[in-house]
Design a protein around this motif. Structure first.
Motif, PDB file in Angstrom:
ATOM      1  N   ARG A 135      -6.068   0.296  -2.993  1.00 15.53           N
ATOM      2  CA  ARG A 135      -5.318   0.765  -1.972  1.00 15.53           C
ATOM      3  C   ARG A 135      -6.008   0.223  -0.658  1.00 15.53           C
ATOM      4  N   SER A 174       0.981  -1.174  -0.081  1.00 16.04           N
ATOM      5  CA  SER A 174       0.039   0.068   0.186  1.00 16.04           C
ATOM      6  C   SER A 174       0.955   1.280  -0.131  1.00 16.04           C
ATOM      7  N   MET A 214       2.182   1.467  -3.460  1.00 16.23           N
ATOM      8  CA  MET A 214       1.113   2.092  -4.476  1.00 16.23           C
ATOM      9  C   MET A 214       1.000   3.766  -4.174  1.00 16.23           C
ATOM     10  N   SER A 215       0.969   4.057  -2.855  1.00 15.95           N
ATOM     11  CA  SER A 215       0.818   5.397  -2.580  1.00 15.95           C
ATOM     12  C   SER A 215       2.073   6.264  -2.954  1.00 15.95           C
ATOM     13  N   HIS A 242      -6.924   4.388  -5.275  1.00 19.23           N
ATOM     14  CA  HIS A 242      -7.703   4.616  -3.898  1.00 19.23           C
ATOM     15  C   HIS A 242      -8.361   3.254  -3.536  1.00 19.23           C
TER      16      HIS A 242
END
Length: 148
Positions: free
Chosen positions: A132, A91, A94-95, A129
């Protein structure tokens, strides 16, 4: 001591998941339904606020999960905790790679300077998002399962 660490970790990660879930399924749909430029201005403000808070929250969550995995290495749920930590790392990656670049642009936008494709960029951010959120929900569920 391990029990206290587990409780603190579950609470910190759980509240983070709740905030991210709320952004995806409550706050952004409300902002998207506002008339005129209000939604875009709200998203820019939210991007500034959460853009400052969430890196600390994600880092703290990762540190707590790492501490739990280390302290509880010989417990029966250690594999679940390690897997949850791996998902939290996913995560964060990914962010950094997908969401933060869009957020960094969007938080500076006003009705006067936003690009023509701003809605498409916000929709792309929303899609990333959602993924995520699914990843961190899975991490949270694994942490909860590790308690049993």
């Amino acid at each position: 001591m391990l029990n206290a660490l587990q409780v603190v970790t579950i609470v910190v990660v759980g509240v983070m998941v709740g905030v991210e879930f709320s952004v995806a399924f409550v706050i952004n749909p409300i902002l998207n339904a506002l008339p005129g430029d209000s939604g875009q201005l709200g998203r820019a403000h939210g991007g500034r606020m959460l853009g400052a808070a969430m890196p600390v929250w994600y880092s703290t969550s990762l540190a707590l999960v790492a501490a739990w995995a280390t302290a509880g290495w010989h417990d029966h749920g250690a594999g679940l905790v390690v897997t949850a930590g791996a998902l939290l790392i996913v995560s964060v990656i990914m962010s950094i790679l997908l969401l933060v670049p869009i957020n960094n642009r969007g938080k500076t936008w006003t009705p006067d300077n936003r690009p023509a494709d701003w809605k498409e960029q916000m929709n792309r951010w929303d899609r990333f998002h959602y993924v995520r959120v699914a990843v961190i929900i899975a991490a949270f569920a694994l942490l909860a399962a590790a308690l049993t």
